[in-house]
Scaffold this active site. Sequence first.
Site, PDB file in Angstrom:
ATOM      1  N   LYS A  42       0.679  -1.112   0.339  1.00 41.66           N
ATOM      2  CA  LYS A  42       0.319  -0.058   0.145  1.00 41.66           C
ATOM      3  C   LYS A  42       0.567   1.205   0.088  1.00 41.66           C
ATOM      4  O   LYS A  42       0.275   2.849  -0.669  1.00 41.66           O
ATOM      5  CB  LYS A  42      -0.526  -0.039   0.993  1.00 41.66           C
ATOM      6  N   SER A 263      -3.177 -12.478   3.558  1.00 43.50           N
ATOM      7  CA  SER A 263      -3.380 -12.413   1.785  1.00 43.50           C
ATOM      8  C   SER A 263      -1.559 -12.364   1.124  1.00 43.50           C
ATOM      9  O   SER A 263      -2.513 -13.718  -0.068  1.00 43.50           O
ATOM     10  CB  SER A 263      -4.021 -11.418   1.722  1.00 43.50           C
TER      11      SER A 263
END
Length: 302
Positions: A42, A263
């Site tokens: 991110k 993830s």
Amino acid sequence: MIYNDILETVGRTPLVKIGYLSGRGRSVYGKMEGLNPSGSVKDRAAAQILRDALNNRRITENTVIIEASAGNFAVSVAMCSAAMGFDCKIVMPENVNPQRIANVRAYGADVVLTPKAEGLSGAVKKAESLKEEIGDAFIMGQFSNKSATDAHFAGTAKEIFMDLPSVKWIVAGLGSGATVVGLTRYIVAKRLDCNVCVVMPEGNEILEGGEAAAHKIQGIGPENLPKIASGVKFDKIVYVSDDEAVSAARKVAAEEGIFVGISSGAALAAAEKLLKEEKGDVVVILPDMGQKYLNSSLCDYE
């Protein structure tokens, strides 16, 4: 190497061979996005959004940066804001992992908590009201801001093909949509012989016009299709269960010494399924590291 500030270290993450998935004339590599400065992929989107907003004069040095997020993006926004000298407010539901709140506060950001019953939508509404109250404020909007996909078009995708021109498949989960959309845009624009495999939690069929489903894979499988992913066609979708994601994350840690988040485990599990059907070298996007999940099911060995 010497850098002028921490944001210069965002990106250029290494590809590391995943031994247990490689063999039979092909190799599988993990792109280690957890090595970005705040610990996740991110950072790329957060840095790009702020730089573009500055360059386009949508913000000034006095603008307050706001974002509603309960995930890694909250930490990335706080880190990038600190590095660029912005005041920052992160809005989160009150039931967010305390470790995530502490991470955000460590970068000097204000944390505004909203009722857990209202979920993330309640945090989004609060962020919008804060923007109105403050006036000179800017909401990052990772689910709708094109700059987020540009970060992966100009950064992640370019890096992959510079390091591994032979790659035939790139495997990545869909959360905000920025990574998979940026990768897809790059492949189409450059007319490359490569495909994108999107990883989704088992039961979440929003990419096929279906409904979302409850799951425990943090970071992927949103309730609704992100705006930036609307109309984008992906080459393949692979569904992964909660247990498969955790199992794969544990396996790569125990067998390869690569401790990644849940993830990332989902992406590795999807890659293993993909290898049964497709040929060629594979790159798996590993969004963050396992240290962020020490008090989650990933590390519950009982």
